[in-house]
Scaffold this motif. Structure first.
Motif, PDB file in Angstrom:
ATOM      1  N   ARG A 111      66.438 -35.893  27.587  1.00 43.19           N
ATOM      2  CA  ARG A 111      65.520 -34.817  27.301  1.00 43.19           C
ATOM      3  C   ARG A 111      66.514 -33.676  26.400  1.00 43.19           C
ATOM      4  N   GLY A 112      67.731 -33.953  26.559  1.00 47.20           N
ATOM      5  CA  GLY A 112      68.855 -32.977  25.674  1.00 47.20           C
ATOM      6  C   GLY A 112      69.080 -33.439  24.387  1.00 47.20           C
ATOM      7  N   LEU A 113      68.797 -34.741  23.984  1.00 49.14           N
ATOM      8  CA  LEU A 113      68.860 -35.069  22.505  1.00 49.14           C
ATOM      9  C   LEU A 113      68.081 -34.616  21.429  1.00 49.14           C
ATOM     10  N   VAL A 114      68.926 -33.788  20.747  1.00 48.18           N
ATOM     11  CA  VAL A 114      68.523 -32.844  19.641  1.00 48.18           C
ATOM     12  C   VAL A 114      68.769 -33.492  18.410  1.00 48.18           C
ATOM     13  N   THR A 134      62.481 -34.565  24.729  1.00 48.52           N
ATOM     14  CA  THR A 134      61.831 -33.359  24.554  1.00 48.52           C
ATOM     15  C   THR A 134      62.544 -32.479  23.692  1.00 48.52           C
ATOM     16  N   GLY A 135      63.868 -32.461  23.247  1.00 49.10           N
ATOM     17  CA  GLY A 135      64.814 -31.899  22.569  1.00 49.10           C
ATOM     18  C   GLY A 135      64.616 -32.466  20.932  1.00 49.10           C
ATOM     19  N   LEU A 136      63.902 -33.459  20.473  1.00 54.30           N
ATOM     20  CA  LEU A 136      63.936 -33.772  19.281  1.00 54.30           C
ATOM     21  C   LEU A 136      63.029 -33.117  18.454  1.00 54.30           C
ATOM     22  N   THR A 137      63.101 -32.721  17.613  1.00 50.78           N
ATOM     23  CA  THR A 137      62.233 -31.902  16.490  1.00 50.78           C
ATOM     24  C   THR A 137      61.866 -32.403  15.131  1.00 50.78           C
ATOM     25  N   ASP A 138      62.891 -33.267  14.689  1.00 47.64           N
ATOM     26  CA  ASP A 138      62.530 -34.096  13.570  1.00 47.64           C
ATOM     27  C   ASP A 138      63.350 -35.385  13.584  1.00 47.64           C
ATOM     28  N   LEU A 139      63.004 -36.250  12.700  1.00 47.59           N
ATOM     29  CA  LEU A 139      63.554 -37.729  12.765  1.00 47.59           C
ATOM     30  C   LEU A 139      63.279 -38.222  11.141  1.00 47.59           C
ATOM     31  N   VAL A 140      64.216 -38.901  10.918  1.00 46.39           N
ATOM     32  CA  VAL A 140      64.238 -39.946   9.925  1.00 46.39           C
ATOM     33  C   VAL A 140      64.167 -41.229  10.223  1.00 46.39           C
ATOM     34  N   LEU A 159      58.740 -32.478  18.931  1.00 45.11           N
ATOM     35  CA  LEU A 159      58.993 -33.349  17.561  1.00 45.11           C
ATOM     36  C   LEU A 159      58.033 -33.136  16.579  1.00 45.11           C
ATOM     37  N   ALA A 160      58.313 -32.314  15.548  1.00 42.83           N
ATOM     38  CA  ALA A 160      57.441 -31.767  14.737  1.00 42.83           C
ATOM     39  C   ALA A 160      57.418 -32.478  13.282  1.00 42.83           C
ATOM     40  N   THR A 161      58.342 -33.058  12.913  1.00 44.24           N
ATOM     41  CA  THR A 161      58.306 -33.815  11.732  1.00 44.24           C
ATOM     42  C   THR A 161      58.903 -35.055  11.586  1.00 44.24           C
ATOM     43  N   ILE A 162      58.511 -36.163  10.999  1.00 44.28           N
ATOM     44  CA  ILE A 162      59.163 -37.590  11.110  1.00 44.28           C
ATOM     45  C   ILE A 162      59.147 -37.755   9.372  1.00 44.28           C
ATOM     46  N   PHE A 163      60.222 -38.157   8.935  1.00 45.76           N
ATOM     47  CA  PHE A 163      60.320 -38.433   7.636  1.00 45.76           C
ATOM     48  C   PHE A 163      60.436 -40.069   7.642  1.00 45.76           C
ATOM     49  N   LEU A 164      59.429 -40.530   6.681  1.00 45.70           N
ATOM     50  CA  LEU A 164      59.451 -42.173   6.287  1.00 45.70           C
ATOM     51  C   LEU A 164      59.844 -42.199   4.943  1.00 45.70           C
ATOM     52  N   LEU A 165      61.164 -43.112   5.207  1.00 46.50           N
ATOM     53  CA  LEU A 165      61.813 -43.592   3.761  1.00 46.50           C
ATOM     54  C   LEU A 165      61.478 -44.899   3.585  1.00 46.50           C
ATOM     55  N   THR A 166      60.342 -45.477   4.028  1.00 48.50           N
ATOM     56  CA  THR A 166      59.945 -46.688   3.732  1.00 48.50           C
ATOM     57  C   THR A 166      58.451 -46.644   2.800  1.00 48.50           C
ATOM     58  N   ASP A 167      58.227 -47.618   2.124  1.00 46.41           N
ATOM     59  CA  ASP A 167      56.996 -47.780   1.266  1.00 46.41           C
ATOM     60  C   ASP A 167      55.732 -48.152   2.009  1.00 46.41           C
ATOM     61  N   SER A 168      55.803 -48.642   3.358  1.00 47.50           N
ATOM     62  CA  SER A 168      55.055 -49.060   4.074  1.00 47.50           C
ATOM     63  C   SER A 168      54.924 -48.633   5.573  1.00 47.50           C
ATOM     64  N   LEU A 174      50.721 -47.507  14.335  1.00 52.31           N
ATOM     65  CA  LEU A 174      49.465 -46.524  14.890  1.00 52.31           C
ATOM     66  C   LEU A 174      49.554 -46.499  16.312  1.00 52.31           C
ATOM     67  N   LEU A 175      50.097 -47.328  17.199  1.00 50.79           N
ATOM     68  CA  LEU A 175      50.359 -47.395  18.318  1.00 50.79           C
ATOM     69  C   LEU A 175      51.830 -46.452  18.764  1.00 50.79           C
ATOM     70  N   ALA A 176      52.723 -46.274  17.971  1.00 52.33           N
ATOM     71  CA  ALA A 176      53.852 -45.698  18.077  1.00 52.33           C
ATOM     72  C   ALA A 176      53.695 -44.067  17.683  1.00 52.33           C
ATOM     73  N   ALA A 177      53.010 -43.682  16.845  1.00 51.45           N
ATOM     74  CA  ALA A 177      52.855 -42.301  16.373  1.00 51.45           C
ATOM     75  C   ALA A 177      52.507 -41.506  17.152  1.00 51.45           C
ATOM     76  N   PRO A 178      53.167 -40.191  17.442  1.00 50.19           N
ATOM     77  CA  PRO A 178      52.899 -39.259  18.124  1.00 50.19           C
ATOM     78  C   PRO A 178      51.454 -38.641  18.152  1.00 50.19           C
ATOM     79  N   GLN A 179      50.649 -38.527  18.786  1.00 51.71           N
ATOM     80  CA  GLN A 179      49.286 -38.048  18.854  1.00 51.71           C
ATOM     81  C   GLN A 179      49.288 -36.484  18.799  1.00 51.71           C
ATOM     82  N   SER A 180      48.423 -36.039  17.941  1.00 48.70           N
ATOM     83  CA  SER A 180      48.229 -34.535  17.883  1.00 48.70           C
ATOM     84  C   SER A 180      47.112 -34.227  18.805  1.00 48.70           C
TER      85      SER A 180
END
Length: 181
Positions: A111-114, A134-140, A159-168, A174-180
């Motif tokens: 939980r301390g991982l930022v 719970t400390g993660l706010t964004d991820l690439v 976790l508010a933002t995920i940046f995808l550097l992939t074309d697909s 769909l099973l892994a993505a955080p649910q809104s």
């Protein structure tokens, strides 16, 4: 592990004359320092793993609540299941570029991982790998990522933002993505 419940243990040492074991930073390795054999549960601060280690085995640092950061050598290609499970004060991790696999629950409950930097070679992330961080706010997520298992980011409430550097989208996305909510 062999020292589970030894909450006061902060260091394991081997004599330089020992022909089977070596130690560094309080961690016990095989003589060649290619394999982690034992980690004291009360290890504190930054852990710097030696060059030559290729994997961090399942549960290796599980419950080491005093670890604040980990420095991986470029030789590490795999992080095993629940390797850093429950390392609640672990705040920063930079993963090697050649890392290909992060196992199930590898950083579960950290939980301390930022801050976590995922290497450009990462191809597979196991289920619940970052659950409860719970400390993660964004991820690439790197372009090399091809497989993401279920609930990878469950309970990452900040976790508010995920940046995808992939074309697909990676397989399993769909099973892994955080649910809104």
């Amino acid at each position: 592990g062999a020292f589970n419940g030894c909450r006061s243990l902060t260091s394991i040492s081997a004599s330089q004359a020992n022909t089977a074991f070596s130690s560094e930073g309080g961690i016990l390795y095989n003589k060649e320092k290619t394999e982690i054999l034992a980690v004291p549960q009360n290890l504190i601060g930054t852990v710097s793993l030696p060059e030559g280690i290729t994997s961090v085995g399942s549960g290796t640092f599980s419950g080491c609540t005093g670890i604040t950061s980990v420095i991986f050598p470029e030789s590490v290609t795999e992080i095993g299941s629940y390797a850093f499970n429950g390392c609640t004060t672990l705040a920063s991790v930079v993963l090697p570029e050649d890392l290909t696999t992060i196992g199930e629950g590898a950083f579960y409950g950290c939980r301390g991982l930022v801050s976590i930097s995922l290497g450009k070679g990462l191809s597979s992330v196991g289920s619940n790998a970052f659950s409860g961080c719970t400390g993660l706010t964004d991820l690439v997520l790197p372009a090399s990522l091809s497989t993401v298992k279920a609930s990878v980011f469950s309970d990452c409430e900040n976790l508010a933002t995920i940046f995808l550097l992939t074309d697909s989208l990676p397989e399993g996305w769909l099973l892994a993505a955080p649910q809104s909510g």
